[in-house]
Design an enzyme around this catalytic site. Structure first.
Site, PDB file in Angstrom:
ATOM      1  N   HIS A 137       0.855  -1.191   0.000  1.00  0.00           N
ATOM      2  CA  HIS A 137       0.000   0.000   0.000  1.00  0.00           C
ATOM      3  C   HIS A 137       0.897   1.249   0.000  1.00  0.00           C
ATOM      4  CE1 HIS A 137      -2.933   2.860   1.728  1.00  0.00           C
ATOM      5  NE2 HIS A 137      -3.874   1.991   1.393  1.00  0.00           N
TER       6      HIS A 137
ATOM      7  N   ASP B 247       2.909  -4.291   8.174  1.00  0.00           N
ATOM      8  CA  ASP B 247       1.710  -3.473   7.987  1.00  0.00           C
ATOM      9  C   ASP B 247       0.524  -4.424   8.127  1.00  0.00           C
ATOM     10  OD1 ASP B 247      -0.573  -2.426   6.875  1.00  0.00           O
ATOM     11  OD2 ASP B 247       0.375  -1.687   5.048  1.00  0.00           O
TER      12      ASP B 247
ATOM     13  N   GLN C 255      -4.735  -5.132   7.098  1.00  0.00           N
ATOM     14  CA  GLN C 255      -5.660  -6.216   6.778  1.00  0.00           C
ATOM     15  C   GLN C 255      -5.411  -7.424   7.688  1.00  0.00           C
ATOM     16  OE1 GLN C 255      -8.069  -5.663   4.541  1.00  0.00           O
ATOM     17  NE2 GLN C 255      -7.214  -3.704   3.878  1.00  0.00           N
TER      18      GLN C 255
ATOM     19  N   LYS D  79     -10.747  -0.473  10.338  1.00  0.00           N
ATOM     20  CA  LYS D  79     -10.942  -1.682   9.515  1.00  0.00           C
ATOM     21  C   LYS D  79     -11.368  -2.869  10.371  1.00  0.00           C
ATOM     22  CE  LYS D  79      -7.453  -0.240   6.206  1.00  0.00           C
ATOM     23  NZ  LYS D  79      -8.099   0.113   4.948  1.00  0.00           N
TER      24      LYS D  79
ATOM     25  N   CYS E 288      -4.771   2.377  -3.755  1.00  0.00           N
ATOM     26  CA  CYS E 288      -3.531   2.891  -3.147  1.00  0.00           C
ATOM     27  C   CYS E 288      -2.352   1.954  -3.378  1.00  0.00           C
ATOM     28  CB  CYS E 288      -3.701   3.148  -1.638  1.00  0.00           C
ATOM     29  SG  CYS E 288      -4.895   4.407  -1.279  1.00  0.00           S
TER      30      CYS E 288
HETATM   31  N1  PMP Z   1      -1.941  -0.795   4.485  1.00  0.00           N
HETATM   32  C1  PMP Z   1      -2.890  -1.603   4.002  1.00  0.00           C
HETATM   33  C2  PMP Z   1      -2.544  -3.013   3.619  1.00  0.00           C
HETATM   34  C3  PMP Z   1      -4.205  -1.122   3.893  1.00  0.00           C
HETATM   35  O1  PMP Z   1      -5.162  -1.916   3.429  1.00  0.00           O
HETATM   36  C4  PMP Z   1      -4.488   0.212   4.281  1.00  0.00           C
HETATM   37  C5  PMP Z   1      -5.877   0.782   4.120  1.00  0.00           C
HETATM   38  N2  PMP Z   1      -6.455   0.545   2.892  1.00  0.00           N
HETATM   39  C6  PMP Z   1      -3.456   0.993   4.793  1.00  0.00           C
HETATM   40  C7  PMP Z   1      -2.194   0.461   4.878  1.00  0.00           C
HETATM   41  C8  PMP Z   1      -3.680   2.411   5.253  1.00  0.00           C
HETATM   42  O2  PMP Z   1      -4.551   2.420   6.332  1.00  0.00           O
HETATM   43  P1  PMP Z   1      -5.108   3.830   6.923  1.00  0.00           P
HETATM   44  O3  PMP Z   1      -5.580   4.593   5.746  1.00  0.00           O
HETATM   45  O4  PMP Z   1      -6.210   3.403   7.833  1.00  0.00           O
HETATM   46  O5  PMP Z   1      -3.991   4.482   7.622  1.00  0.00           O
END
Ligand code: PMP
Length: 409
Positions: free
Chosen positions: A125, A202, A205, A228, A366
């Site tokens: 991401h 990270d 998920q 999430k 993203c």
């Molecule tokens: N890493 C992963 C794998 C994600 O799925 C997400 C959210 N889509 C993020 C980072 C970023 O999370 P946040 O926008 O809640 O900071």
């Protein structure tokens, strides 16, 4: 608390699922982006916003004490949820992005110099790419990329080639938000540690779809977002091993992260407050504790079987659609499917589905480098969670066929 082990009882906890969108019953399949909130979370937010509200840690009055108790109680709930050794290792942040940025700033300042290297993955991401690009630029370090194969799986053979003594940290996703692949993180941690590097996972998920035990994973950092995992937006966690956090300076300065302040010099508070400058989202943090308790109240076996049944229905249905390609083929996946359909634009498809009451994600999610890796401008993603039903999969598949027929005319 009695274990929740049937779909109706679970859905009853989520008032948002009962709404209509575009005149249709909402079918919500964008859980990978954010999950709906159970009553225990909205209840806590309401209760605190409408009464139990006093700034934490600072005052002696009753409301402050109550909020401090709820905030620190939630920290203990998080600790137990991820099996951290101590609450000192649990830092409240505003989300995964903030957690990764904290490490990219503080860890880099303390441990990364010119000529060192950082490893990230091409499937990651943007939240795990951009902060490391910025950090490497500042430190004069090299950013190395772990590639994925045509199925989206980590190229562990390539990892061996790029992992040497220059690498100070490997920062990668536990579970991919696009491919849904559960990455072989335990193997990666072993290899990284053997090379003298630390590991940040990270877990945006991962926290939702696996039982995270940070001691078993033996990762050095684990980052995730509250929203999430049924918690409030603007909440998140950075877990870090005490031995490393203790050697990191703070990233942000301000109230509550200090021991003593003179106009010339400041000494910093011990863990975890050293990394929590300013008034945190203490109401959100308290409600994140409730969200995790909600997850703990779900019958694990029910969740596993239910999600497996839904995933089979979804995958079999998708495979019957002509020209549809699913990305990410791996032995271990979460209930999520990202796909493209020949001759149909992902945004058009998602827009038509929305008109039919079905919320899915479309676009790059993203993960622009991953889209380039697969040579696409975007995908459609259907991400399921425990409150989704077989009927909803049926509606999705029928709506998808209708939308594809309309777009192909
Ligand atoms: N890493 C992963 C794998 C994600 O799925 C997400 C959210 N889509 C993020 C980072 C970023 O999370 P946040 O926008 O809640 O900071």
């Amino acid at each position: 608390m009695a274990l929740l082990n049937n779909i109706q009882d679970i859905r009853d906890q989520f008032p948002a699922l009962g709404q209509k969108v575009n005149g249709k019953d909402l079918v919500y399949f964008d859980n990978g982006a954010t999950a709906q909130k159970p009553l225990c979370v909205t209840g806590r937010l309401n209760e605190m916003n409408s009464g139990i509200n006093g700034n934490i840690h600072r005052a002696v009055h009753d409301l402050s004490a109550k909020c401090t108790m709820l905030y620190e109680g939630a920290r203990e709930t998080v600790r137990a949820f991820i099996n951290a050794e101590s609450t000192d290792e649990v830092i409240f942040t505003s989300g995964t992005t903030a957690s990764v940025n904290l490490v990219a700033n503080s860890f880099t300042a303390s441990f990364i110099s010119k000529g060192d290297a950082v490893i990230i993955c091409e499937a990651d991401h943007h939240s795990n790419i951009v902060p490391w690009q910025m950090a490497c630029e500042r430190a004069g370090a090299e950013l190395r990329i772990l590639p994925v194969d045509d199925n989206g799986c980590w190229r562990m053979d390539e990892l061996d080639k790029i992992l040497d003594r220059k690498v100070k940290i490997v920062s990668v996703a536990h579970i991919s938000n696009v491919l849904g692949i559960v990455n072989p993180v335990e193997e990666l941690v072993k290899k990284a540690h053997a090379a003298g590097a630390v590991v940040l996972l990270d877990g945006a998920q991962g926290i939702v779809h696996s039982s995270v035990d940070v001691q078993k994973l033996n990762c050095d950092f684990y980052a995730f977002s509250g929203h999430k995992i049924y918690g409030p937006t603007g909440t998140g966690i950075l877990y870090g091993k005490r031995s490393i956090l203790e050697r990191m300076g703070p990233w942000m300065g301000g109230g509550d992260m200090v021991e003593t302040v003179t106009l010339q010099k400041t000494t910093y508070a011990p863990l975890p407050l050293r990394f929590e400058a300013g008034t945190p989202n203490f109401i959100g943090a308290a409600a994140l504790g409730d969200a995790l308790q909600f997850v703990s109240s779900l019958d694990k076996e029910f969740v596993h079987n239910h999600e497996e049944r839904l995933t089979d229905l979804l995958m079999n249905g998708l495979r019957n659609i002509e020209g549809l390609k699913i990305y990410g083929d791996a032995p271990e996946k979460i209930p999520l499917a990202s796909f493209t359909i020949d001759g149909v634009h992902h945004a058009d498809l998602a827009m038509l589905l929305d008109k039919m009451g079905v919320a899915v994600r479309s676009g790059m999610m993203c993960c622009e480098p991953l889209m380039s890796r697969f040579g696409v401008t975007g995908m459609v993603r259907v991400s399921l969670t425990v409150y989704n039903t077989e009927e909803e999969i049926d509606i999705l598949l029928k709506s998808l066929s209708r939308a594809v027929n309309m777009l192909r005319q």
